[in-house]
Motif scaffolding. Structure first.
Motif, PDB file in Angstrom:
ATOM      1  N   SER A   1     -34.991 -28.300  61.893  1.00 34.68           N
ATOM      2  CA  SER A   1     -34.937 -28.195  63.349  1.00 34.68           C
ATOM      3  C   SER A   1     -34.481 -29.501  63.976  1.00 34.68           C
ATOM      4  O   SER A   1     -33.631 -29.515  64.879  1.00 34.68           O
ATOM      5  N   PHE A   2     -35.012 -30.627  63.492  1.00 32.28           N
ATOM      6  CA  PHE A   2     -34.630 -31.917  64.041  1.00 32.28           C
ATOM      7  C   PHE A   2     -33.169 -32.225  63.730  1.00 32.28           C
ATOM      8  O   PHE A   2     -32.417 -32.721  64.588  1.00 32.28           O
ATOM      9  N   GLY A   3     -32.741 -31.925  62.506  1.00 32.24           N
ATOM     10  CA  GLY A   3     -31.344 -32.153  62.151  1.00 32.24           C
ATOM     11  C   GLY A   3     -30.399 -31.301  62.971  1.00 32.24           C
ATOM     12  O   GLY A   3     -29.332 -31.758  63.398  1.00 32.24           O
ATOM     13  N   SER A   4     -30.772 -30.044  63.210  1.00 36.77           N
ATOM     14  CA  SER A   4     -29.949 -29.158  64.032  1.00 36.77           C
ATOM     15  C   SER A   4     -29.822 -29.690  65.448  1.00 36.77           C
ATOM     16  O   SER A   4     -28.741 -29.659  66.047  1.00 36.77           O
ATOM     17  N   TRP A   5     -30.922 -30.185  65.999  1.00 32.30           N
ATOM     18  CA  TRP A   5     -30.876 -30.740  67.356  1.00 32.30           C
ATOM     19  C   TRP A   5     -29.948 -31.948  67.422  1.00 32.30           C
ATOM     20  O   TRP A   5     -29.146 -32.087  68.338  1.00 32.30           O
ATOM     21  N   LEU A   6     -30.032 -32.848  66.425  1.00 34.15           N
ATOM     22  CA  LEU A   6     -29.173 -34.036  66.413  1.00 34.15           C
ATOM     23  C   LEU A   6     -27.699 -33.652  66.330  1.00 34.15           C
ATOM     24  O   LEU A   6     -26.855 -34.207  67.043  1.00 34.15           O
ATOM     25  N   ILE A   7     -27.375 -32.703  65.463  1.00 36.94           N
ATOM     26  CA  ILE A   7     -25.982 -32.280  65.314  1.00 36.94           C
ATOM     27  C   ILE A   7     -25.449 -31.700  66.614  1.00 36.94           C
ATOM     28  O   ILE A   7     -24.327 -31.999  67.051  1.00 36.94           O
TER      29      ILE A   7
ATOM     30  N   ASP B   1     -37.291 -19.200  63.440  1.00 39.03           N
ATOM     31  CA  ASP B   1     -36.153 -18.293  63.310  1.00 39.03           C
ATOM     32  C   ASP B   1     -35.746 -17.717  64.658  1.00 39.03           C
ATOM     33  O   ASP B   1     -34.561 -17.637  64.982  1.00 39.03           O
ATOM     34  N   ALA B   2     -36.724 -17.312  65.474  1.00 35.68           N
ATOM     35  CA  ALA B   2     -36.410 -16.770  66.794  1.00 35.68           C
ATOM     36  C   ALA B   2     -35.745 -17.814  67.680  1.00 35.68           C
ATOM     37  O   ALA B   2     -34.828 -17.513  68.457  1.00 35.68           O
ATOM     38  N   MET B   3     -36.189 -19.056  67.586  1.00 35.89           N
ATOM     39  CA  MET B   3     -35.591 -20.120  68.378  1.00 35.89           C
ATOM     40  C   MET B   3     -34.147 -20.355  67.972  1.00 35.89           C
ATOM     41  O   MET B   3     -33.259 -20.512  68.812  1.00 35.89           O
ATOM     42  N   GLN B   4     -33.866 -20.358  66.676  1.00 37.27           N
ATOM     43  CA  GLN B   4     -32.518 -20.604  66.207  1.00 37.27           C
ATOM     44  C   GLN B   4     -31.569 -19.491  66.631  1.00 37.27           C
ATOM     45  O   GLN B   4     -30.400 -19.733  66.947  1.00 37.27           O
TER      46      GLN B   4
ATOM     47  N   LEU C   1     -42.558 -25.639  55.193  1.00 39.53           N
ATOM     48  CA  LEU C   1     -42.866 -26.182  56.512  1.00 39.53           C
ATOM     49  C   LEU C   1     -42.164 -27.520  56.742  1.00 39.53           C
ATOM     50  O   LEU C   1     -41.694 -27.803  57.846  1.00 39.53           O
ATOM     51  N   LEU C   2     -42.071 -28.344  55.708  1.00 36.01           N
ATOM     52  CA  LEU C   2     -41.334 -29.597  55.841  1.00 36.01           C
ATOM     53  C   LEU C   2     -39.864 -29.317  56.123  1.00 36.01           C
ATOM     54  O   LEU C   2     -39.231 -29.987  56.946  1.00 36.01           O
ATOM     55  N   GLY C   3     -39.307 -28.309  55.448  1.00 33.62           N
ATOM     56  CA  GLY C   3     -37.926 -27.938  55.706  1.00 33.62           C
ATOM     57  C   GLY C   3     -37.721 -27.409  57.120  1.00 33.62           C
ATOM     58  O   GLY C   3     -36.674 -27.636  57.734  1.00 33.62           O
ATOM     59  N   THR C   4     -38.732 -26.719  57.657  1.00 32.92           N
ATOM     60  CA  THR C   4     -38.637 -26.223  59.024  1.00 32.92           C
ATOM     61  C   THR C   4     -38.506 -27.364  60.016  1.00 32.92           C
ATOM     62  O   THR C   4     -37.660 -27.348  60.912  1.00 32.92           O
ATOM     63  N   VAL C   5     -39.338 -28.387  59.851  1.00 28.82           N
ATOM     64  CA  VAL C   5     -39.323 -29.518  60.787  1.00 28.82           C
ATOM     65  C   VAL C   5     -38.034 -30.317  60.654  1.00 28.82           C
ATOM     66  O   VAL C   5     -37.354 -30.607  61.646  1.00 28.82           O
ATOM     67  N   THR C   6     -37.671 -30.691  59.428  1.00 28.32           N
ATOM     68  CA  THR C   6     -36.473 -31.498  59.232  1.00 28.32           C
ATOM     69  C   THR C   6     -35.214 -30.719  59.615  1.00 28.32           C
ATOM     70  O   THR C   6     -34.273 -31.292  60.182  1.00 28.32           O
TER      71      THR C   6
END
Length: 218
Positions: free
Chosen positions: A198-204, A100-103, A191-196
């Motif tokens: 974060s990765f999806g946000s980076w790709l977008i 959350d802090a990173m986002q 936790l699975l949602g956190t990883v996916t």
């Protein structure tokens, strides 16, 4: 040293203390569950270490509550810390705060940060799985008609539960074991949602930057 620097230094020291207390808490709990044939004095020592570490968590929570000036609102604002205080075995879930802090603190795609979240989430799943296996083994292996009778059974069941696969070859039969199962399923999804996520946000963000930098068509 200014106020912000002192606050940052205190925060780092507190983080190190809490990390050490978490490691001791998990180690002492594991010894009590897996090595219950030890002499009683050693089991009592492990219990004392477990209680002492939990007291450290309570003291840290109380100090942050007092310094926040939020009153009872602190419990709602810091709901994850409150849950972890009541259930210390869920301390790996604090990775959600990091995500959350990173986002909120970064709006540019930086793979190192997103990769760090993935690493933290992986470590959290590992720790959460280990503690979940310990807890379910403690409550299940002596229960009548139990299918989880060894720690290996507990680890296998925990992996299947965190992955939300649910093979059904082993399953908890006690009320506490089933409560732990519900918590592990919820934590696995989170936790699975956190990883996916974060990765999806980076790709977008990367694709958006590429579109912005692409020269206009003539």
């Amino acid at each position: 040293m200014d106020h912000d620097s002192r606050a940052l230094s205190r925060g780092r020291r507190t983080g190190h203390v809490l990390t050490g207390a978490s490691a001791l808490f998990l180690a002492s709990y594991a010894v009590r569950v897996l090595a219950n044939d030890l002499p009683q004095r050693w089991l009592n020592l492990c219990l004392a270490v477990t209680v002492l570490c939990w007291a450290v968590f309570v003291l840290d929570y109380a100090m942050r509550w007092r310094l926040s000036g939020l009153g009872l609102k602190f419990v709602r604002v810091h709901w994850l810390d409150t849950i972890v205080l009541v259930l210390p075995l869920l301390r790996p879930l604090c990775v959600v705060q990091i995500h959350d802090a990173m986002q909120r603190g970064h709006d540019r795609p930086r793979l190192s940060l997103h990769a760090r979240v993935a690493v933290y989430a992986g470590l959290s799943v590992t720790l959460l799985g280990f503690t979940g296996a310990l807890a379910v083994y403690q409550h299940e292996h002596t229960a009548p008609n139990a299918s989880i009778v060894t720690f290996g059974d507990a680890v296998w069941w925990t992996c299947a539960t965190l992955a939300t696969v649910g093979y059904g070859d082993v399953a908890p039969v006690t009320p506490m074991g089933r409560t732990i199962a519900v918590l592990l399923m919820a934590c696995g999804l989170a936790l699975l949602g956190t990883v996916t996520g974060s990765f999806g946000s980076w790709l977008i963000q990367v694709f958006m930057r590429e579109d912005e930098q692409r020269p206009p068509e003539s």
